[in-house]
Motif scaffolding. Structure first.
Motif, PDB file in Angstrom:
ATOM      1  N   LYS A 104       0.832  -1.207   0.000  1.00 20.79           N
ATOM      2  CA  LYS A 104       0.000   0.000   0.000  1.00 20.79           C
ATOM      3  C   LYS A 104       0.866   1.256   0.000  1.00 20.79           C
ATOM      4  O   LYS A 104       0.541   2.251  -0.655  1.00 20.79           O
ATOM      5  N   ARG A 179      -0.561   9.311   4.978  1.00 23.43           N
ATOM      6  CA  ARG A 179      -0.515   9.563   3.533  1.00 23.43           C
ATOM      7  C   ARG A 179      -1.914   9.790   2.974  1.00 23.43           C
ATOM      8  O   ARG A 179      -2.103  10.622   2.087  1.00 23.43           O
ATOM      9  N   SER A 180      -2.891   9.063   3.459  1.00 24.80           N
ATOM     10  CA  SER A 180      -4.271   9.226   2.980  1.00 24.80           C
ATOM     11  C   SER A 180      -4.814  10.594   3.344  1.00 24.80           C
ATOM     12  O   SER A 180      -5.460  11.252   2.535  1.00 24.80           O
ATOM     13  N   LYS A 182      -3.012  13.235   4.013  1.00 29.36           N
ATOM     14  CA  LYS A 182      -2.214  14.222   3.310  1.00 29.36           C
ATOM     15  C   LYS A 182      -2.705  14.425   1.869  1.00 29.36           C
ATOM     16  O   LYS A 182      -2.625  15.547   1.349  1.00 29.36           O
ATOM     17  N   LYS A 183      -3.231  13.371   1.245  1.00 36.66           N
ATOM     18  CA  LYS A 183      -3.738  13.463  -0.109  1.00 36.66           C
ATOM     19  C   LYS A 183      -5.042  14.244  -0.202  1.00 36.66           C
ATOM     20  O   LYS A 183      -5.403  14.745  -1.253  1.00 36.66           O
ATOM     21  N   ILE A 184      -5.761  14.340   0.908  1.00 39.70           N
ATOM     22  CA  ILE A 184      -7.065  15.020   0.902  1.00 39.70           C
ATOM     23  C   ILE A 184      -6.922  16.498   0.849  1.00 39.70           C
ATOM     24  O   ILE A 184      -6.176  17.234   1.024  1.00 39.70           O
TER      25      ILE A 184
END
Length: 184
Positions: A104, A179-180, A182-184
């Motif tokens: 992932k 990371r998830s 941060k992507k938003i």
């Protein structure tokens, strides 16, 4: 080493992780329940030796074995058979979990991939501990202080490896969440 990583990669599916986790939980519950009803309720309370984070001494083993006696040790052997399945199930499940997390995170460096072997090392130490304790159950009342000392060290090493493996899983999960977000 590459073969093991390839095999773990092939079986690394969320459904296998869930199945392994459920089987691990069921075995752990069964071990606790069976120990309670078949040994503690009949022969008296005692702490299962390989659950002691700090290890144990010759005196601890002697007192436990004397307390439950030959008949109780015979019953314990029947329950102990489950503990020979448990390390395989939890170590493979943890290996799959770490591998899925590394995938992932898209971490492919060989050195980082070696983290997958931490749970395997924990499982191997668990089997070593089981064999050493089994040897003492089978040789009771002629216990070996040397074997018990080695078993105690192996038990402590097992717990270190299990805790480090869980820490890696949690750390990688935190990275995935970070990371998830941060992507938003």
């Amino acid at each position: 080493m590459t073969r093991v990583l390839d095999t773990i990669e092939k079986i690394s599916r969320p459904k296998h992780l869930i199945l392994g986790g459920l089987v691990s939980i069921i075995i752990a519950i069964m071990l606790g329940y069976l120990t309670q009803i078949m040994i503690n309720d009949v022969y008296g309370d005692f702490v299962i030796l390989d659950t002691r984070l700090g290890g144990y001494s010759f005196t601890d083993i002697q007192a436990t074995f004397d307390g439950i006696g030959i008949e109780g040790l015979g019953v314990w052997l029947q329950i102990y058979a489950l503990d020979f399945l448990f390390p395989f199930v939890y170590s493979v499940s943890m290996m799959i979990g770490i591998n899925l997390e590394l995938n992932k995170l898209e971490f492919s460096a060989k050195k980082i991939r070696l983290l997958v072997f931490l749970p395997l090392a924990a499982g191997i130490t668990d089997y070593t501990e089981n064999i050493l304790l089994l040897s003492q159950i089978l040789s009771y009342p002629n216990l070996s202080a040397f074997v018990i000392a080695i078993a105690s060290v192996v038990t402590q090493l097992k717990w270190v490896l299990v805790l480090v493996s869980f820490s890696v899983i949690v750390f990688l999960l935190i990275l995935i969440v970070f990371r998830s977000v941060k992507k938003i």
